[in-house]
Write an enzyme that holds these catalytic residues in place. Structure first.
Site, PDB file in Angstrom:
ATOM      1  N   CYS A 224       1.108  -1.661  -0.142  1.00 56.39           N
ATOM      2  CA  CYS A 224       0.120   0.207   0.334  1.00 56.39           C
ATOM      3  C   CYS A 224       0.889   1.495  -0.134  1.00 56.39           C
ATOM      4  O   CYS A 224       1.623   1.316   0.939  1.00 56.39           O
ATOM      5  CB  CYS A 224      -1.210   0.061   0.816  1.00 56.39           C
ATOM      6  SG  CYS A 224      -1.529   1.057   2.393  1.00 56.39           S
ATOM      7  N   GLU A 225       0.496   2.240  -0.939  1.00 50.57           N
ATOM      8  CA  GLU A 225       1.545   3.663  -1.346  1.00 50.57           C
ATOM      9  C   GLU A 225       1.332   4.631   0.115  1.00 50.57           C
ATOM     10  O   GLU A 225       2.136   5.055  -0.087  1.00 50.57           O
ATOM     11  CB  GLU A 225       1.677   4.240  -2.165  1.00 50.57           C
ATOM     12  CG  GLU A 225       0.348   4.056  -2.429  1.00 50.57           C
ATOM     13  CD  GLU A 225      -0.009   5.189  -4.032  1.00 50.57           C
ATOM     14  OE1 GLU A 225       0.614   4.821  -4.851  1.00 50.57           O
ATOM     15  OE2 GLU A 225      -0.385   5.905  -4.109  1.00 50.57           O
ATOM     16  N   HIS A 226       0.080   4.273   0.759  1.00 53.63           N
ATOM     17  CA  HIS A 226      -0.166   5.168   1.672  1.00 53.63           C
ATOM     18  C   HIS A 226       0.733   5.031   2.488  1.00 53.63           C
ATOM     19  O   HIS A 226       1.070   5.862   4.116  1.00 53.63           O
ATOM     20  CB  HIS A 226      -1.710   5.465   1.737  1.00 53.63           C
ATOM     21  CG  HIS A 226      -2.235   5.575   0.386  1.00 53.63           C
ATOM     22  ND1 HIS A 226      -3.685   5.330   0.032  1.00 53.63           N
ATOM     23  CD2 HIS A 226      -2.271   6.412  -0.420  1.00 53.63           C
ATOM     24  CE1 HIS A 226      -4.465   5.283  -0.531  1.00 53.63           C
ATOM     25  NE2 HIS A 226      -3.337   6.519  -0.915  1.00 53.63           N
ATOM     26  N   HIS A 227       0.950   4.254   3.635  1.00 58.82           N
ATOM     27  CA  HIS A 227       1.533   3.461   4.679  1.00 58.82           C
ATOM     28  C   HIS A 227       2.641   2.916   4.065  1.00 58.82           C
ATOM     29  O   HIS A 227       3.103   2.205   5.362  1.00 58.82           O
ATOM     30  CB  HIS A 227       0.695   2.772   5.418  1.00 58.82           C
ATOM     31  CG  HIS A 227      -1.477   3.424   6.426  1.00 58.82           C
ATOM     32  ND1 HIS A 227      -1.843   3.674   4.894  1.00 58.82           N
ATOM     33  CD2 HIS A 227      -1.075   3.956   6.567  1.00 58.82           C
ATOM     34  CE1 HIS A 227      -2.944   3.827   5.449  1.00 58.82           C
ATOM     35  NE2 HIS A 227      -2.345   4.698   6.245  1.00 58.82           N
TER      36      HIS A 227
ATOM     37  N   GLN B 215      -5.103  -0.327  -4.415  1.00 63.28           N
ATOM     38  CA  GLN B 215      -5.335  -1.427  -4.927  1.00 63.28           C
ATOM     39  C   GLN B 215      -6.805  -1.340  -6.304  1.00 63.28           C
ATOM     40  O   GLN B 215      -6.113  -2.133  -7.421  1.00 63.28           O
ATOM     41  CB  GLN B 215      -6.899  -2.336  -3.671  1.00 63.28           C
ATOM     42  CG  GLN B 215      -6.765  -3.568  -4.540  1.00 63.28           C
ATOM     43  CD  GLN B 215      -7.772  -4.654  -3.288  1.00 63.28           C
ATOM     44  OE1 GLN B 215      -7.771  -4.308  -1.891  1.00 63.28           O
ATOM     45  NE2 GLN B 215      -9.240  -5.161  -3.783  1.00 63.28           N
TER      46      GLN B 215
ATOM     47  N   HIS C 177      -5.810  -5.609   3.360  1.00 61.63           N
ATOM     48  CA  HIS C 177      -4.919  -5.317   3.660  1.00 61.63           C
ATOM     49  C   HIS C 177      -4.398  -4.491   5.052  1.00 61.63           C
ATOM     50  O   HIS C 177      -4.869  -4.284   6.472  1.00 61.63           O
ATOM     51  CB  HIS C 177      -5.624  -2.966   3.326  1.00 61.63           C
ATOM     52  CG  HIS C 177      -5.608  -3.269   2.406  1.00 61.63           C
ATOM     53  ND1 HIS C 177      -4.967  -2.360   1.351  1.00 61.63           N
ATOM     54  CD2 HIS C 177      -6.743  -4.341   1.000  1.00 61.63           C
ATOM     55  CE1 HIS C 177      -5.169  -2.274   0.012  1.00 61.63           C
ATOM     56  NE2 HIS C 177      -6.056  -3.177  -0.063  1.00 61.63           N
TER      57      HIS C 177
ATOM     58  N   CYS D 237      -2.636  -1.859   6.885  1.00 60.09           N
ATOM     59  CA  CYS D 237      -2.641  -0.996   7.327  1.00 60.09           C
ATOM     60  C   CYS D 237      -4.683  -0.623   7.768  1.00 60.09           C
ATOM     61  O   CYS D 237      -4.464  -0.457   8.719  1.00 60.09           O
ATOM     62  CB  CYS D 237      -2.262  -0.121   6.047  1.00 60.09           C
ATOM     63  SG  CYS D 237      -3.202  -0.156   4.610  1.00 60.09           S
TER      64      CYS D 237
END
Ligand code: ZN
Length: 185
Positions: free
Chosen positions: A76-79, A117, A145, A147
């Site tokens: 996940c590119e956010h976390h 995703q 996920h 995260c």
């Protein structure tokens, strides 16, 4: 390509940032381990799905092809935490098919990079449309996920499902129904 020196420096800073002692035995090799691991888990950034989807075979029939339960691991590119699960990839040929292992390869190309995703789902479908020029393509991803589940926002084991429909799948309910029947057979 992964810049090992940058990643190592960043990991050291990260560990210091959370209050760790980067000099203790268990963490000494961690920056280098992570840099090496990134070569693999972000290896898709140096790859083009076209490498895998360019080798096609001619066929007469135009029945739906579905490769289901393709296991994937992404980040996940956010976390920068893993999300992982299964991809189901279908298309309706327009005279050309590709080896089934190439569909799994295509999933890997897009999984092995910082991702979300929803985008990954669309990228897989778009790559198939671009390189195979089928009548349509449909991709479903179901993933857990970390995260979300590790932080208790959601219950562990809960899945996020995303769908991308292209070409004839877009507005054909009968085809989509056929896809889901094949998926759950
Ligand atoms: Zn996340």
């Amino acid at each position: 390509m992964v810049d090992h020196e940058k990643v190592k420096e960043a990991v050291r800073l990260l560990l210091e940032g959370i209050g760790e002692d980067t000099g203790r035995e268990g963490l000494l090799e961690t920056p280098e381990r992570i840099a090496k691991m990134y070569e693999e888990i972000y290896g898709g950034m140096d790859e083009d799905a076209g490498e895998h989807l360019s080798k096609v075979f001619s066929v007469d029939n135009s029945e739906m092809v579905l490769e289901k339960d393709i296991v994937f691991y992404s980040t996940c590119e956010h976390h920068l935490m893993p999300f992982y699960g299964k991809a189901h990839v279908a298309y309706i040929p327009n005279g050309k098919v590709v080896g089934l292992s190439k569909l799994a390869r295509t999933v890997e190309v897009y999984a092995r990079r910082p991702q979300i995703q929803e985008r990954m789902t669309g990228q897989i479908a778009d790559a198939i449309m671009q390189h195979l020029k089928p009548q349509g393509a449909m991709v479903v991803l179901e993933a857990e996920h970390m995260c979300m589940t590790m932080r208790g926002v959601k219950k562990p084991g809960s899945k996020t499902v995303s769908v991308a429909a292209r070409g004839v799948f877009q507005d054909n309910a009968a085809l989509q129904t056929q896809f889901y029947h094949m998926l759950h057979d």
